[in-house]
Design a protein around this motif. Sequence first.
Motif, PDB file in Angstrom:
ATOM      1  N   GLN A 153     -61.817 109.819  98.874  1.00 44.72           N
ATOM      2  CA  GLN A 153     -60.812 109.967  98.033  1.00 44.72           C
ATOM      3  C   GLN A 153     -59.884 108.890  97.914  1.00 44.72           C
ATOM      4  N   ARG A 220     -50.607 107.513  93.556  1.00 44.46           N
ATOM      5  CA  ARG A 220     -50.543 108.433  94.683  1.00 44.46           C
ATOM      6  C   ARG A 220     -49.300 109.116  94.853  1.00 44.46           C
ATOM      7  N   ARG A 224     -50.166 112.526  91.429  1.00 39.56           N
ATOM      8  CA  ARG A 224     -51.158 113.373  92.090  1.00 39.56           C
ATOM      9  C   ARG A 224     -50.877 114.671  91.761  1.00 39.56           C
ATOM     10  N   GLY A 228     -53.931 117.343  95.359  1.00 40.85           N
ATOM     11  CA  GLY A 228     -54.292 115.837  96.058  1.00 40.85           C
ATOM     12  C   GLY A 228     -54.963 115.147  95.227  1.00 40.85           C
ATOM     13  N   THR A 229     -55.436 115.745  94.090  1.00 39.00           N
ATOM     14  CA  THR A 229     -56.382 114.619  93.363  1.00 39.00           C
ATOM     15  C   THR A 229     -55.470 113.982  92.299  1.00 39.00           C
ATOM     16  N   TYR A 230     -56.206 112.898  91.455  1.00 35.07           N
ATOM     17  CA  TYR A 230     -55.444 112.200  90.633  1.00 35.07           C
ATOM     18  C   TYR A 230     -55.460 112.857  89.370  1.00 35.07           C
ATOM     19  N   ALA A 234     -52.851 108.763  86.437  1.00 31.98           N
ATOM     20  CA  ALA A 234     -53.248 107.898  87.393  1.00 31.98           C
ATOM     21  C   ALA A 234     -54.424 106.966  87.056  1.00 31.98           C
ATOM     22  N   TYR A 297     -51.310 120.013  85.925  1.00 34.67           N
ATOM     23  CA  TYR A 297     -51.340 118.618  86.147  1.00 34.67           C
ATOM     24  C   TYR A 297     -51.407 118.189  84.426  1.00 34.67           C
TER      25      TYR A 297
END
Length: 713
Positions: A153, A220, A224, A228-230, A234, A297
Amino acid sequence: MNRTRLLLLLVSLGFGLGGPARAQPQGTAARASAAIAAVEQGAAEAAIDPLEAVFEQDAAYAVPGQGTVAYWLGRAYADTGDPESALEVWREGLDALGETGLFDWRLADVFLRHVLDGRAGEEGDFGRATPLYLNLLAALEAVPPDAVAAMAQAHLHPLAYVVPDALLRETGLDAMEAGILPTPVDGGRLAAWWRSQDVLPATHYNERLDEHLRRVAHARHHYRTPEGTYDDRARVYIRLGPPDRRTEVRFDDTRFQGKVIQRNLTLLSSDFPENEFWVYERLDQAAQFLFYRHEGYYQLGEPMDLVPPTLRTGVGSSGRGQQKARAVVRTLEEIYRQLALHHTSFATRYTDVAAYSSLLDDSEAAAAANAEVATALQRTLVADPVSVNVEGSAFSADVPHLYAEKALMEGHVADEQAARRRETYVPRTATNLFDEVEPLPVVARTARFLDDDGTTRTEVYWGLTPGPLEDPQTLAEEPGDAYLIVGSVVQQLADHRNRVLRVERHTMPRRDGEAEAAREPQRYTAAGDTGRYHLAVQWDLYLATLGPDGVPVRLGAHLRRQSLRFDTLQALEATGGTLVMSDLKPMVLRDATATPDLAQAVPYPFDRVRPDTPLLLYFEVYHLAFGPDDRTHYTVEYEVTRPEGGALRLRRGREDGVSSRAAYEGTARTAPEYVALELGAWEGTGPLTVTVRVTDDVSGRQAERTLPLVMVR
């Protein structure tokens, strides 16, 4: 004990930190292993002192199978809530390992994570991170699979955004989107690819990789998801960097709220999603991205996604459906109005929707007036109220649901087309490293030749296109009586590691206020290559002040920069088992009226030619066979064609008449040849392909080379 206090104590006792590492006493490995086990078991506090003692004696000390003491000591500090001491230890450990040529993937991984998470506090940490990242990629095959999976990751996922699709498939990284990690990861190929992306090959630092890591760190920190993912911002930021323009569509305009939100009791301002609109003008008109917040997101979308689903669903001919349709039209008007200020592709859409929205306003005003008339007439006992109608059609105010559906559908189709253009014209990745310096207008070609020792010599011949080399402001303000071009030629091995770096310098007089004509092309030579290799060339243009001997004595403003890569070159066959030709090398006569003569010709790196261009093609033939008469016999054919067919007649440079085929003989296995092209015989314009074919009449072997050109008038 605080690390700073401990260091002061050790220095006061005479344990200096400089100089070569001292030999460790017997039992050091056992004590270090025990301390490492304590860190793993959660007893980091007790492990600090024994690890510190080993570290102060040798900052690069490693326990076989467990890694460096620097890694574990820093981890112990981090686990006890002292991240600053942890970073200090890791920095010292990395510097010590760099001096010894050793590498610890654990130390590299943890330090890179801190840099990418924005927890490293020194600018120099990115300087450490860039070579560290390359070394970590190259070492991945030796890293345990579970550790690679843990790194994915942080280090591999962002890489998948910028690596070409073919390399993604070949290394298996294309499966990461589905949560599948290839084992083992071919990190060596990934590291070689990053070295090939170095846009400033003359430096000892990979600025493009540094830029990538800084983009990852920014993404980051800002883009994010809570997991915790993009998010999609990003992905675009890591690929293309910061946008030239960034804005958002807002729905707080008083007029809009009065006509849409306040008239729909179930609609709230919070129903309109947060969004960002990015434009990259420097790349292409197609480089525009609209992101909207959905399920926590930001994802890439289109203007229709900014219309709340509660408005888009239920649009119809009923009274409620018509009310929603009017809200949809006015919402699209507001969206397109703001987007059109930042990108011309939305201007027409805004004009169309705004025109219909104005029609709705007129209809509503007419209805209000009609109501007032009806009320007045009822007071005078008139039975039939007066009505105001608009002709019924898809563009009439009495059927807004038809126009709303049409506007949504046509907008969606236009946005799908825009997405396809974006995929076609926007590069997968782009750099900002040339933003502060204008590009130098360099054109260049390469030609490979075989040397007597069996290695390949590559000539890079280059020139400047006509035009000024500096802007008027620099011309007026910056001192200097000459231009200095510093050319750096880098020969690289098959894995893009640098083999040889050569620097060439050229000075040219500065002509104030005069457009600079194209200078006579120059040639660089790179020798000694075998197998597969790569070349990279960097040019930097400066103003300079010359001394009495014409040598630059003071360097002025850095005006322009350019770099070009010639990747995946293959050395010419040296064994003699087959007929081999060099590449075709275009040359042009200094005097167009003179008889063709190589001594009066200079390299011609440009691809455009005119009918009056006195062009020669030089090449060499190797490994010719000797006949019974101890002489070589070979035939040369020349042909110029257009893609759609047709031919151009050619004239042999040292013979009279016109011929496309001629036979020759010689006394050596290597033969230098050239041909003069009669371009004036060609009546058309556009792309041409020159083909030169050599047949060894003794062995029957053939070899040929082609050269693309463009005929202009």
